[in-house]
Design a protein around this motif. Structure first.
Motif, PDB file in Angstrom:
ATOM      1  N   VAL A  40     -87.785 -75.039-100.196  1.00  0.00           N
ATOM      2  CA  VAL A  40     -86.815 -74.661 -99.168  1.00  0.00           C
ATOM      3  C   VAL A  40     -87.308 -74.976 -97.758  1.00  0.00           C
ATOM      4  CG1 VAL A  40     -85.592 -72.848-100.423  1.00  0.00           C
ATOM      5  CG2 VAL A  40     -87.734 -72.293 -99.240  1.00  0.00           C
ATOM      6  N   SER A  41     -86.317 -75.252 -96.903  1.00  0.00           N
ATOM      7  CA  SER A  41     -86.550 -75.357 -95.459  1.00  0.00           C
ATOM      8  C   SER A  41     -86.389 -73.969 -94.849  1.00  0.00           C
ATOM      9  CB  SER A  41     -85.496 -76.247 -94.798  1.00  0.00           C
ATOM     10  OG  SER A  41     -85.655 -77.575 -95.130  1.00  0.00           O
ATOM     11  N   ALA A  42     -86.630 -73.897 -93.557  1.00  0.00           N
ATOM     12  CA  ALA A  42     -86.307 -72.688 -92.802  1.00  0.00           C
ATOM     13  C   ALA A  42     -84.795 -72.642 -92.567  1.00  0.00           C
ATOM     14  CB  ALA A  42     -87.029 -72.723 -91.468  1.00  0.00           C
ATOM     15  N   MET A  43     -84.266 -71.468 -92.282  1.00  0.00           N
ATOM     16  CA  MET A  43     -82.850 -71.356 -91.937  1.00  0.00           C
ATOM     17  C   MET A  43     -82.556 -72.286 -90.760  1.00  0.00           C
ATOM     18  SD  MET A  43     -82.284 -67.258 -92.003  1.00  0.00           S
ATOM     19  CE  MET A  43     -82.180 -66.318 -93.536  1.00  0.00           C
ATOM     20  N   LYS A  46     -83.904 -72.222 -87.020  1.00  0.00           N
ATOM     21  CA  LYS A  46     -85.081 -71.344 -86.934  1.00  0.00           C
ATOM     22  C   LYS A  46     -86.305 -72.088 -86.400  1.00  0.00           C
ATOM     23  CE  LYS A  46     -86.716 -67.438 -87.078  1.00  0.00           C
ATOM     24  NZ  LYS A  46     -86.050 -66.370 -86.291  1.00  0.00           N
ATOM     25  N   THR A  47     -86.544 -73.276 -86.963  1.00  0.00           N
ATOM     26  CA  THR A  47     -87.738 -74.011 -86.536  1.00  0.00           C
ATOM     27  C   THR A  47     -87.654 -74.359 -85.047  1.00  0.00           C
ATOM     28  OG1 THR A  47     -87.865 -74.892 -88.776  1.00  0.00           O
ATOM     29  CG2 THR A  47     -89.282 -75.924 -87.137  1.00  0.00           C
ATOM     30  N   ASN A  48     -86.445 -74.739 -84.595  1.00  0.00           N
ATOM     31  CA  ASN A  48     -86.285 -75.024 -83.161  1.00  0.00           C
ATOM     32  C   ASN A  48     -86.634 -73.803 -82.318  1.00  0.00           C
ATOM     33  OD1 ASN A  48     -85.458 -77.598 -83.630  1.00  0.00           O
ATOM     34  ND2 ASN A  48     -83.272 -77.165 -83.414  1.00  0.00           N
ATOM     35  N   GLY A  80     -90.990 -69.994 -90.723  1.00  0.00           N
ATOM     36  CA  GLY A  80     -89.572 -70.085 -91.094  1.00  0.00           C
ATOM     37  C   GLY A  80     -89.387 -70.292 -92.587  1.00  0.00           C
ATOM     38  N   GLU A  81     -90.223 -71.135 -93.166  1.00  0.00           N
ATOM     39  CA  GLU A  81     -90.135 -71.438 -94.589  1.00  0.00           C
ATOM     40  C   GLU A  81     -90.684 -70.290 -95.438  1.00  0.00           C
ATOM     41  OE1 GLU A  81     -90.443 -73.758 -92.320  1.00  0.00           O
ATOM     42  OE2 GLU A  81     -89.089 -75.353 -92.973  1.00  0.00           O
ATOM     43  N   GLN A  82     -91.614 -69.546 -94.864  1.00  0.00           N
ATOM     44  CA  GLN A  82     -92.146 -68.391 -95.598  1.00  0.00           C
ATOM     45  C   GLN A  82     -91.018 -67.389 -95.864  1.00  0.00           C
ATOM     46  OE1 GLN A  82     -95.877 -66.850 -94.374  1.00  0.00           O
ATOM     47  NE2 GLN A  82     -95.599 -64.881 -95.379  1.00  0.00           N
ATOM     48  N   GLY A 142     -91.340 -75.184 -98.035  1.00  0.00           N
ATOM     49  CA  GLY A 142     -91.530 -76.577 -97.641  1.00  0.00           C
ATOM     50  C   GLY A 142     -92.232 -76.682 -96.301  1.00  0.00           C
ATOM     51  N   PHE A 143     -92.565 -77.929 -95.887  1.00  0.00           N
ATOM     52  CA  PHE A 143     -92.989 -78.186 -94.515  1.00  0.00           C
ATOM     53  C   PHE A 143     -94.441 -77.797 -94.249  1.00  0.00           C
ATOM     54  CE2 PHE A 143     -92.241 -76.659 -89.857  1.00  0.00           C
ATOM     55  CZ  PHE A 143     -92.370 -77.928 -89.309  1.00  0.00           C
ATOM     56  N   GLN A 144     -95.065 -77.018 -95.155  1.00  0.00           N
ATOM     57  CA  GLN A 144     -96.390 -76.492 -94.825  1.00  0.00           C
ATOM     58  C   GLN A 144     -97.437 -76.823 -95.880  1.00  0.00           C
ATOM     59  OE1 GLN A 144     -96.784 -72.221 -96.309  1.00  0.00           O
ATOM     60  NE2 GLN A 144     -94.953 -72.076 -95.034  1.00  0.00           N
ATOM     61  N   GLY A 156     -94.688 -82.111 -89.782  1.00  0.00           N
ATOM     62  CA  GLY A 156     -93.805 -82.823 -88.852  1.00  0.00           C
ATOM     63  C   GLY A 156     -92.361 -82.466 -89.152  1.00  0.00           C
ATOM     64  N   ARG A 157     -91.508 -82.575 -88.132  1.00  0.00           N
ATOM     65  CA  ARG A 157     -90.118 -82.135 -88.281  1.00  0.00           C
ATOM     66  C   ARG A 157     -89.432 -82.861 -89.439  1.00  0.00           C
ATOM     67  NH1 ARG A 157     -88.059 -78.966 -84.402  1.00  0.00           N
ATOM     68  NH2 ARG A 157     -86.798 -78.345 -86.189  1.00  0.00           N
ATOM     69  N   GLY A 158     -88.682 -82.103 -90.175  1.00  0.00           N
ATOM     70  CA  GLY A 158     -88.006 -82.657 -91.352  1.00  0.00           C
ATOM     71  C   GLY A 158     -88.919 -82.749 -92.560  1.00  0.00           C
ATOM     72  N   GLY A 159     -90.113 -82.156 -92.449  1.00  0.00           N
ATOM     73  CA  GLY A 159     -91.157 -82.351 -93.451  1.00  0.00           C
ATOM     74  C   GLY A 159     -90.913 -81.720 -94.806  1.00  0.00           C
ATOM     75  N   SER A 160     -89.934 -80.845 -94.926  1.00  0.00           N
ATOM     76  CA  SER A 160     -89.748 -80.232 -96.247  1.00  0.00           C
ATOM     77  C   SER A 160     -89.204 -81.237 -97.261  1.00  0.00           C
ATOM     78  CB  SER A 160     -88.870 -78.982 -96.166  1.00  0.00           C
ATOM     79  OG  SER A 160     -87.685 -79.257 -95.503  1.00  0.00           O
ATOM     80  N   ASP A 161     -88.554 -82.307 -96.810  1.00  0.00           N
ATOM     81  CA  ASP A 161     -88.183 -83.389 -97.740  1.00  0.00           C
ATOM     82  C   ASP A 161     -89.452 -83.955 -98.371  1.00  0.00           C
ATOM     83  OD1 ASP A 161     -85.501 -83.227 -96.971  1.00  0.00           O
ATOM     84  OD2 ASP A 161     -85.759 -84.707 -95.374  1.00  0.00           O
ATOM     85  N   THR A 162     -90.453 -84.157 -97.518  1.00  0.00           N
ATOM     86  CA  THR A 162     -91.712 -84.723 -97.992  1.00  0.00           C
ATOM     87  C   THR A 162     -92.421 -83.759 -98.937  1.00  0.00           C
ATOM     88  OG1 THR A 162     -91.879 -86.054 -96.005  1.00  0.00           O
ATOM     89  CG2 THR A 162     -93.916 -85.672 -97.211  1.00  0.00           C
TER      90      THR A 162
HETATM   91  N1  ASP Z   1     -87.921 -76.548 -90.935  1.00  0.00           N
HETATM   92  C1  ASP Z   1     -88.578 -77.788 -90.626  1.00  0.00           C
HETATM   93  C2  ASP Z   1     -87.813 -78.520 -89.541  1.00  0.00           C
HETATM   94  O1  ASP Z   1     -86.786 -78.058 -89.091  1.00  0.00           O
HETATM   95  C3  ASP Z   1     -88.788 -78.649 -91.817  1.00  0.00           C
HETATM   96  C4  ASP Z   1     -87.524 -79.095 -92.478  1.00  0.00           C
HETATM   97  O2  ASP Z   1     -86.482 -78.495 -92.356  1.00  0.00           O
HETATM   98  O3  ASP Z   1     -87.579 -80.088 -93.207  1.00  0.00           O
HETATM   99  O4  ASP Z   1     -88.235 -79.546 -89.104  1.00  0.00           O
END
Ligand code: ASP
Ligand code: MG
Length: 424
Positions: A40-43, A46-48, A80-82, A142-144, A156-162
């Motif tokens: 999962v990503s953060a809501m 949230k990350t912003n 956020g992901e926690q 994710g992301f961590q 890095g931003r968007g990292g939960s895909d990775t």
């Molecule tokens: N929450 C993180 C972000 O906004 C990671 C992700 O959503 O993939 O960048």
């Protein structure tokens, strides 16, 4: 029976109702007898918010700068992901499903030391897999990950895909489903061209180009990983009814499959049209044409972390002077000009010219490797619309064309239709 990794992005876990909906998607796969790991990503948003806090606290605390410790940045933004991993585990448990959350450090997902933009080095999925085999759903933040300094790192931003693709590779999943707020990968941006079609399949290499060019469905790094480890990755929507017919289809769920090109039987010459806005063009005129000029230009730019994209050099007429044109993101143009100014003597050019607000449109398709005339078709179509081309670069599977910003949408629609992508 299969092993599936399901990843849900920020909009898919935006509030408690959405998280409950995610739990229903997970339940469908569990009920079908599959072993499931969820990332999962953060809501959304949230990350912003967390990043904003980190950037502001030094000043609020009295510093006259906004410089902060990247390790503490990670400590904050990983939270956020926690939250969402714990909430989803609870939602699953409430539906009678055996589930637990995993933080990056608990697995562990080992990364390098580049806090804020760490790369995954190794994932020890042993314990997670053992529990998945016993029927427990793994809900992974994710992301961590965990750096060599034993501190929390983020990718890095968007990292939960990775995270999702890396976990899929580590546990040898049959499939990695990326659930998002769009229902797949399109031939181009549907906001620009309503006739854009959802692709059934797209090759890793094509997706890599699409993602690098700003089709923001997936983090670029995740596509690289999927390509290297041959992870069959689906992009699909979490907003569809989890129990609608076909949603649980093991081989052909609704969405776009990103896969090896061998799996794509009916190859089109062109698969998609991508674009990247806010490009700036910089030209150095009457450069000395001698060994080392390119190094003298691009070395200092690289050291200043300026991302150079298209590079075009002219053949000089008499072997003494030449021109060099390249592009950088508009936001970096000023800095690039400063660096070039500082190195004018060393580089040895006459004048520098620049222009911002340009757009790069790209035609992408692995079929290009075996077809002639693909570029000519694009040039003809753009000419018919009176669109001037400022620079061109090509690779085996891509033609990129730099044009004036205001023509972006017209160019995208023109290219989309000249290859017949709007009919099928
Ligand atoms: N929450 C993180 C972000 O906004 C990671 C992700 O959503 O993939 O960048
Ligand atoms: Mg994302």
């Amino acid at each position: 029976m299969a092993r599936i990794v399901m990843k849900f992005g920020g909009t898919s876990v935006a509030d408690l109702d959405r998280i409950k909906n995610v739990a229903r998607h997970v339940k469908r796969e569990v009920d079908a007898g599959h072993e499931v790991a969820v990332v999962v990503s953060a809501m959304s948003g949230k990350t912003n918010e967390l990043v904003g806090w980190v950037q502001n606290i030094p000043k609020v605390a009295g510093a006259n700068h906004s410089i902060y410790d990247a390790r503490e940045y990670d400590a904050v933004v990983a939270s956020g992901e926690q939250v969402t991993s714990g909430l989803l585990a609870i939602a699953l448990q409430a539906m009678g499903i055996n589930a637990r959350s995993w933080q990056g450090w608990q697995i562990p997902i080992r990364t390098d030391n580049a806090h804020g933009a760490a790369r995954i080095l190794d994932i020890d999925g042993g314990e997670m897999v053992r529990r998945m085999k016993e029927g427990q759903v793994a809900v992974v933040a994710g992301f961590q990950g965990l750096g060599p300094d034993n501190r929390v790192s983020t990718l890095g931003r968007g990292g939960s895909d990775t995270s999702a693709v890396a976990i899929a590779a580590a546990v040898k999943a049959d499939r990695c489903d990326i659930y998002t707020d769009v229902d797949g990968v399109y031939t181009t941006d549907p906001r620009i061209e309503p006739k854009a079609r959802r692709l059934k399949k797209i090759a890793f290499e094509e997706m890599l180009e699409m993602a690098s060019l700003g089709a923001k469905v997936l983090q670029v790094r995740s596509v690289e990983l999927a390509m290297v480890f041959k992870v069959r990755t689906f992009v699909r929507s979490s907003f569809e009814d989890p129990d609608a017919p076909g949603m649980g289809d093991l081989l052909n769920p609704p969405g776009t499959l990103i896969c090896d090109e061998e799996e794509i039987v009916e190859q089109e010459v062109v698969t998609g049209i991508a674009y990247a806005k806010d490009e700036a063009q910089i030209s150095l005129r009457r450069l000395d044409d001698r060994p080392g000029v390119s190094a003298a230009i691009f070395g200092p730019l690289a050291e200043s972390h300026i991302n150079v994209d298209m590079i075009v050099q002219n053949i000089s007429e008499d072997g003494s002077k030449t021109d060099m044109t390249f592009t950088v993101p508009s936001g970096d143009a000023e800095k690039a000009l400063r660096v070039l100014g500082e190195n004018k003597e060393k580089i040895g050019y006459d004048v520098v010219q620049s222009e911002s607000g340009l757009v790069k449109v790209s035609v992408i398709g692995i079929g290009m490797r075996s077809h002639a005339g693909v570029a000519a078709t694009a040039f003809r179509a753009l000419a018919e619309k009176g669109i001037n081309i400022k620079a061109i670069t090509t690779s085996e599977i891509k033609i990129s064309i730099l044009i004036d910003g205001p023509y972006a949408e017209l160019a995208v629609r023109t290219l989309h239709s000249c290859y017949g992508l709007d009919k099928s």
